[in-house]
Design an enzyme around this catalytic site. Sequence first.
Site, mmCIF file in Angstrom:
data_model
loop_
_atom_site.group_PDB
_atom_site.id
_atom_site.type_symbol
_atom_site.label_atom_id
_atom_site.label_comp_id
_atom_site.label_asym_id
_atom_site.label_seq_id
_atom_site.Cartn_x
_atom_site.Cartn_y
_atom_site.Cartn_z
ATOM 1 N N SER A 61 32.899 32.969 34.406
ATOM 2 C CA SER A 61 31.710 32.303 34.771
ATOM 3 C C SER A 61 30.942 32.441 33.530
ATOM 4 O O SER A 61 29.822 31.115 33.046
ATOM 5 C CB SER A 61 30.980 32.605 35.738
ATOM 6 O OG SER A 61 30.859 33.923 35.872
ATOM 7 N N HIS A 68 34.441 30.112 40.935
ATOM 8 C CA HIS A 68 33.595 29.383 40.059
ATOM 9 C C HIS A 68 34.000 28.123 39.936
ATOM 10 O O HIS A 68 33.955 27.180 38.879
ATOM 11 C CB HIS A 68 33.097 29.521 38.916
ATOM 12 C CG HIS A 68 32.139 31.411 38.604
ATOM 13 N ND1 HIS A 68 30.738 30.972 39.056
ATOM 14 C CD2 HIS A 68 32.338 31.999 38.886
ATOM 15 C CE1 HIS A 68 30.279 31.802 38.693
ATOM 16 N NE2 HIS A 68 31.083 33.460 38.847
ATOM 17 N N LYS A 99 27.966 29.181 45.887
ATOM 18 C CA LYS A 99 28.077 28.477 44.615
ATOM 19 C C LYS A 99 27.965 26.719 45.007
ATOM 20 O O LYS A 99 27.373 26.412 45.722
ATOM 21 C CB LYS A 99 28.999 28.820 43.676
ATOM 22 C CG LYS A 99 28.629 30.524 43.811
ATOM 23 C CD LYS A 99 29.830 31.089 42.772
ATOM 24 C CE LYS A 99 29.380 32.463 41.354
ATOM 25 N NZ LYS A 99 29.392 33.526 42.728
#
Length: 404
Positions: free
Chosen positions: A189, A217, A248
């Site tokens: 990330s 991610h 996320k």
Amino acid sequence: MNYDQIFDAAIDRLHSEGRYRVFIDILRNKGAYPNARCFAGHNGPKPITVWCSNDYLAMGQHPKVIAAMEEALHNVGAGSGGTRNIGGNTHYHVELERELADLHGKDGALLFTSGYVSNDATLSTLARILPGCVIFSDELNHASMIAGIRNSGAEKKVFRHNDVAHLEELLAETDPALPKLIAFESVYSMDGDVAPIHAICDLAEKYNALTYIDEVHAVGMYGPRGGGITDRDEAAHRIDIIEGTLGKAFGVMGGYIAADTRIIDVIRSYAPGFIFTTSLSPVLVAGVLASVRHLKESSVERDGQQAAAATLKRLFTEAGLPVMATTTHIVPLMVGDPVKAKRISDILLAEYGVYVQPINFPTVPRGTERLRFTPGPSHTEAMMVELTRALVEIWDRMELKLAA
């Protein structure tokens, strides 16, 4: 023993190194992401634009997600009532685990309260169950993976980032009779690069090692159904354990693993981080369930995010800003100094209404401090042009170097 003096000295060190962290006081505007209100240092809330959220696809604002959470709140109330073993196992949890298992083509899945907990609990438990286990860990693995490996008490061998040759050297020198686990991420990330998944799986098969991949991610954002890089690269069937987050791209909260039912049952039965904590609120789980189901069918959000990331990278590059080359949605701007990174962040917020947090040690190595931008499908090109102009002005003001 002067405890206060010790605590003060610890905080003073962070200030002196320029890496004391300040949490900005904001509220997002429902239905208007990336617009938000900032309450820090102003007479009343100040309008700002958020550029550093991990709600990559703005699913935390999606009408389906909000409606599902509202319905669950009215139907079952706020909390889960306890651990999964004692009152906290709801139909929402069961349904979400089925959806996540299906997302990754696995037989089972297991929910945790966060991505950090899922990494820590799973890795530490696996290595304790496997006698004499040796864990092979990429040097840039997330802190939660490092914590899980450390807590397992297993022998750890760290291979250079994405260096398959070095990984093979370490595997070859290890006793073939010992259990082995290779732990790595799909998208890293902070640098925005991608692991050579198939090459690592080739080595795992050659040396009889289990594979554990952190897709936090990437889930929701890559692959035809949002299963991550392993979905995009048709590698999910080669990975033993896929770990992901629900906070996320899916826009809510929580973590999970997906694997065969035997591994899931072992972690469910032995991991303290799963057994002894109150389960996720069914309200949160209902929201994630709606998000996962939507992103399995819709590529609009993924396409919009990729287009936004490409546009911002192009604008930064054309302006001579030191954007790091990435093949993913992460757009890091190298600064290389913690004090300057914080100063740029402060100016952007105070003068331009732009919110992006500086990334400092220990998240990244010293000397590689940066600003990390995460443009999404709701960031317009006009916003990006305005942001680029602001950064060029600040770079000039602070006498920082632009590319020729």
